[in-house]
Design an enzyme around this catalytic site. Structure first.
Site, PDB file in Angstrom:
ATOM      1  N   GLU A  30       3.592 -14.654  46.924  1.00  0.00           N
ATOM      2  CA  GLU A  30       4.541 -14.404  45.822  1.00  0.00           C
ATOM      3  C   GLU A  30       4.590 -12.888  45.654  1.00  0.00           C
ATOM      4  O   GLU A  30       3.690 -12.303  45.056  1.00  0.00           O
ATOM      5  CB  GLU A  30       4.014 -15.049  44.523  1.00  0.00           C
ATOM      6  CG  GLU A  30       3.837 -16.547  44.598  1.00  0.00           C
ATOM      7  CD  GLU A  30       5.137 -17.308  44.411  1.00  0.00           C
ATOM      8  OE1 GLU A  30       6.196 -16.666  44.265  1.00  0.00           O
ATOM      9  OE2 GLU A  30       5.088 -18.541  44.427  1.00  0.00           O
ATOM     10  N   CYS A  84       7.720  -9.239  38.235  1.00  0.00           N
ATOM     11  CA  CYS A  84       8.326  -9.415  39.568  1.00  0.00           C
ATOM     12  C   CYS A  84       9.762  -9.878  39.415  1.00  0.00           C
ATOM     13  O   CYS A  84      10.635  -9.474  40.173  1.00  0.00           O
ATOM     14  CB  CYS A  84       7.513 -10.407  40.378  1.00  0.00           C
ATOM     15  SG  CYS A  84       7.214 -11.944  39.514  1.00  0.00           S
TER      16      CYS A  84
HETATM   17  P1  NAP Z   1      -1.045  -5.296  44.556  1.00  0.00           P
HETATM   18  O1  NAP Z   1      -1.497  -3.902  44.584  1.00  0.00           O
HETATM   19  O2  NAP Z   1      -0.589  -5.914  45.820  1.00  0.00           O
HETATM   20  O3  NAP Z   1      -2.229  -6.159  43.917  1.00  0.00           O
HETATM   21  C1  NAP Z   1      -2.156  -7.549  43.791  1.00  0.00           C
HETATM   22  C2  NAP Z   1      -3.510  -8.127  44.153  1.00  0.00           C
HETATM   23  O4  NAP Z   1      -3.738  -7.928  45.540  1.00  0.00           O
HETATM   24  C3  NAP Z   1      -4.669  -7.445  43.440  1.00  0.00           C
HETATM   25  O5  NAP Z   1      -5.677  -8.390  43.184  1.00  0.00           O
HETATM   26  C4  NAP Z   1      -5.133  -6.428  44.452  1.00  0.00           C
HETATM   27  O6  NAP Z   1      -6.458  -6.016  44.289  1.00  0.00           O
HETATM   28  C5  NAP Z   1      -4.958  -7.194  45.728  1.00  0.00           C
HETATM   29  N1  NAP Z   1      -4.807  -6.364  46.916  1.00  0.00           N
HETATM   30  C6  NAP Z   1      -4.281  -5.130  47.007  1.00  0.00           C
HETATM   31  N2  NAP Z   1      -4.274  -4.717  48.302  1.00  0.00           N
HETATM   32  C7  NAP Z   1      -4.815  -5.732  49.006  1.00  0.00           C
HETATM   33  C8  NAP Z   1      -5.078  -5.926  50.387  1.00  0.00           C
HETATM   34  N3  NAP Z   1      -4.774  -4.993  51.295  1.00  0.00           N
HETATM   35  N4  NAP Z   1      -5.631  -7.087  50.773  1.00  0.00           N
HETATM   36  C9  NAP Z   1      -5.912  -8.044  49.872  1.00  0.00           C
HETATM   37  N5  NAP Z   1      -5.708  -7.921  48.559  1.00  0.00           N
HETATM   38  C10 NAP Z   1      -5.143  -6.780  48.136  1.00  0.00           C
HETATM   39  O7  NAP Z   1       0.151  -5.511  43.553  1.00  0.00           O
HETATM   40  P2  NAP Z   1       0.266  -4.905  42.115  1.00  0.00           P
HETATM   41  O8  NAP Z   1       0.852  -3.557  42.242  1.00  0.00           O
HETATM   42  O9  NAP Z   1      -0.995  -5.038  41.377  1.00  0.00           O
HETATM   43  O10 NAP Z   1       1.297  -5.934  41.462  1.00  0.00           O
HETATM   44  C11 NAP Z   1       2.621  -5.682  41.374  1.00  0.00           C
HETATM   45  C12 NAP Z   1       3.373  -6.363  42.499  1.00  0.00           C
HETATM   46  O11 NAP Z   1       3.196  -7.777  42.392  1.00  0.00           O
HETATM   47  C13 NAP Z   1       4.852  -6.142  42.333  1.00  0.00           C
HETATM   48  O12 NAP Z   1       5.451  -5.942  43.582  1.00  0.00           O
HETATM   49  C14 NAP Z   1       5.339  -7.452  41.717  1.00  0.00           C
HETATM   50  O13 NAP Z   1       6.685  -7.713  41.912  1.00  0.00           O
HETATM   51  C15 NAP Z   1       4.449  -8.433  42.409  1.00  0.00           C
HETATM   52  N6  NAP Z   1       4.383  -9.709  41.650  1.00  0.00           N
HETATM   53  C16 NAP Z   1       4.971 -10.811  42.199  1.00  0.00           C
HETATM   54  C17 NAP Z   1       4.973 -12.018  41.498  1.00  0.00           C
HETATM   55  C18 NAP Z   1       5.632 -13.238  42.086  1.00  0.00           C
HETATM   56  O14 NAP Z   1       5.376 -14.334  41.600  1.00  0.00           O
HETATM   57  N7  NAP Z   1       6.468 -13.137  43.099  1.00  0.00           N
HETATM   58  C19 NAP Z   1       4.374 -12.087  40.248  1.00  0.00           C
HETATM   59  C20 NAP Z   1       3.777 -10.942  39.725  1.00  0.00           C
HETATM   60  C21 NAP Z   1       3.791  -9.763  40.439  1.00  0.00           C
HETATM   61  P3  NAP Z   1      -6.821  -4.593  43.646  1.00  0.00           P
HETATM   62  O15 NAP Z   1      -6.335  -4.624  42.270  1.00  0.00           O
HETATM   63  O16 NAP Z   1      -8.295  -4.560  43.755  1.00  0.00           O
HETATM   64  O17 NAP Z   1      -6.124  -3.558  44.499  1.00  0.00           O
END
Ligand code: NAP
Length: 463
Positions: free
Chosen positions: A231, A265
């Site tokens: 997602e 998102c």
């Molecule tokens: P993110 O940096 O990708 O973090 C999301 C999760 O993934 C966190 O637990 C993060 O851990 C972990 N993570 C980061 N890099 C990783 C890697 N290389 N391998 C495995 N896990 C990893 O995203 P964010 O900036 O926090 O969240 C915002 C994004 O999420 C936006 O793009 C938003 O649109 C999207 N989102 C999508 C939905 C949906 O349902 N489609 C819902 C909500 C948000 P750490 O915090 O430890 O880095």
């Protein structure tokens, strides 16, 4: 091994409040062993018993709503009233899967040429959920509740900026007397979460977050032949047609863009208005955004709080600056606010075209992109001109027209006369680079099940 420090930093004032240690290798191994052992019992536990746990968690969430909501606001800056709504929504999700899980998962009878057969939804084992900070309780609820009903055991790697929320959810399960290992929070870096996917005891992984993190998890899951659900981000269009109810549409446009301080998102990010209504819409939209009350998210009169972190506001301001350098016009705002904390001005960008950052990238905060188009067809074409495909909104008083347009939009969800949103019984998810798979509803609950064929034959049936 060098462990990452996991901290609560209040983004309203950028002050570090608490630090936590990442889980050690030894404790991680113990958690996996426990989750695997718990699965042995949980998979043969009745739906009623599983539902009892979910009801209990929901009740505890509601009973502790005030303190849990404060934690959300403290760690990621959500307005306190919206944080309370998030707790209610999360409790609703636990209740919904407790009440309807058994029905959603019931056996499906087949009609084979001879004999009898049916499909049974069997649990698969430990599933890993990697969750973002923007809805610290809801994101966990929509992954954990359906999977626990299925009979899977759940490991959660939550975002590093919301450790207290992550721990609070684990505590709710403990208080609800969940069997040890059924639900486990892991304070863990993204890198180690990716490595964890290769562990033979983990049978599936779901990530909600950025494209980069999604690609990394999908690669690890593919390499290890495991099911994954992603997602990811979105750049949702909000289409305004000439027959829309202007005032109500403007109100929804503001909600769609600034709900959760713009960090959704499925926030409405690209406002696409047909020529006949564009000027009127833009004038009213700008006026409302310009007059938002910005401030402390704990104050109930505040309408726009800070972004979730200093890094988030730096990134967003940079995206706006790069867009302006490439030709975009700032109609409103455009900069971070000159005060302590991660605050960004409500912003409107216009004159956007392919090649400009804001045309392509997701802007995670109160920054709206505005586009004027000739007609309905141009609006559809522009809405589809995105690498993302999460949600979309269409505003028109002609519902048949709205449905016809919905048909032509390349996204996982289309909402007519409402910003894209979520509830316990509706599927949620996207297409294109917004990911694959669904969470919630009968679609979500079936993502991590073994659809097992059970065949009953007469001994004299042919081979
Ligand atoms: P993110 O940096 O990708 O973090 C999301 C999760 O993934 C966190 O637990 C993060 O851990 C972990 N993570 C980061 N890099 C990783 C890697 N290389 N391998 C495995 N896990 C990893 O995203 P964010 O900036 O926090 O969240 C915002 C994004 O999420 C936006 O793009 C938003 O649109 C999207 N989102 C999508 C939905 C949906 O349902 N489609 C819902 C909500 C948000 P750490 O915090 O430890 O880095």
């Amino acid at each position: 091994m060098l462990y990452m420090s996991i901290e609560t930093i209040n983004p309203t004032v950028n002050e570090t409040l608490e630090s936590f240690e990442e889980i050690s290798e030894k404790s991680l191994e113990a958690a996996l062993t426990l989750a695997q052992r718990a699965f042995g019992n949980w998979k043969i536990t009745s739906y009623k018993h599983r539902a009892d746990l979910l009801y209990q968690v929901a009740a505890l969430m509601r009973a502790n709503k005030e303190s849990l909501a404060k934690l959300i606001t403290l760690e990621m800056g959500k307005l306190i009233a919206q944080a309370e709504e998030e707790i209610d929504l999360s409790a609703d999700i636990f209740d919904y899967y407790a009440r309807h899980g058994a029905r959603l998962l019931e056996d499906k009878a087949l009609n084979p040429q001879y004999g009898k057969a049916f499909i049974r939804n069997s649990p698969i084992g430990i599933v890993l959920g990697i969750e973002p900070w923007n809805f610290p309780f809801y994101q966990v609820a929509r992954f954990a509740a359906p999977n626990l009903m299925v009979g899977n055991t759940v490991l959660i790697k939550h975002a590093s900026i919301v450790p207290q929320c992550a721990i609070a959810i684990q505590d709710l399960f403990k208080e609800a007397s969940a069997p040890a290992g059924v639900y486990t929070n892991l304070l863990l870096s993204g890198k180690r979460a990716t490595e964890l996917v290769s562990d033979h005891r983990i049978k599936g992984v779901s990530l909600t977050g950025s494209e980069e993190a999604g690609a990394s998890i999908a690669a690890a899951a593919g390499k290890n032949l495991k099911k994954s659900v992603l997602e990811l981000g979105g750049n949702d269009a909000f289409i305004i047609l000439e027959d829309a109810d202007l005032d109500k549409t403007v109100d929804w446009a503001v909600v769609g863009r600034i709900n959760n301080n713009g960090e959704c998102c499925v926030a409405s990010k690209r406002f696409i208005a047909v020529e006949a209504i564009a000027d009127q819409f833009l004038e009213k939209f700008k006026d409302k955004l310009a007059n938002l009350r910005v401030g402390d998210p704990m104050d109930r009169t505040t309408e726009l709080g800070p972004l979730s972190s200093e890094a988030a506001v730096i990134h967003l301001e940079e995206q706006v600056q790069r867009s302006v350098e490439a030709g975009a016009t700032v109609l409103l705002g455009g900069k971070r606010i000159d005060r302590p904390g991660a605050f960004m001005e409500p912003t409107i960008l216009t004159d956007l075209k392919p090649g400009i950052v804001a045309y392509h990238e997701e802007l995670f905060g109160p920054v709206a992109s505005f586009y004027r188009v000739k007609d309905e067809q141009e609006a559809i074409d522009l809405a589809n001109d995105s690498t993302y495909g999460l949600g979309c909104s269409v505003f028109t008083q002609n519902i048949e027209r709205g449905k016809r347009i919905a048909d032509q939009i390349d996204s996982g969800m289309v909402f007519i006369n409402h910003p894209t949103w979520t509830q316990a019984d509706l599927p949620f998810g996207g297409t294109k680079r917004s990911g694959y798979g669904r969470e919630l509803s009968e679609l979500g609950i079936e993502e991590f099940v073994n659809k097992k064929l059970i065949r009953i034959s007469e001994l004299n049936d042919p081979f």
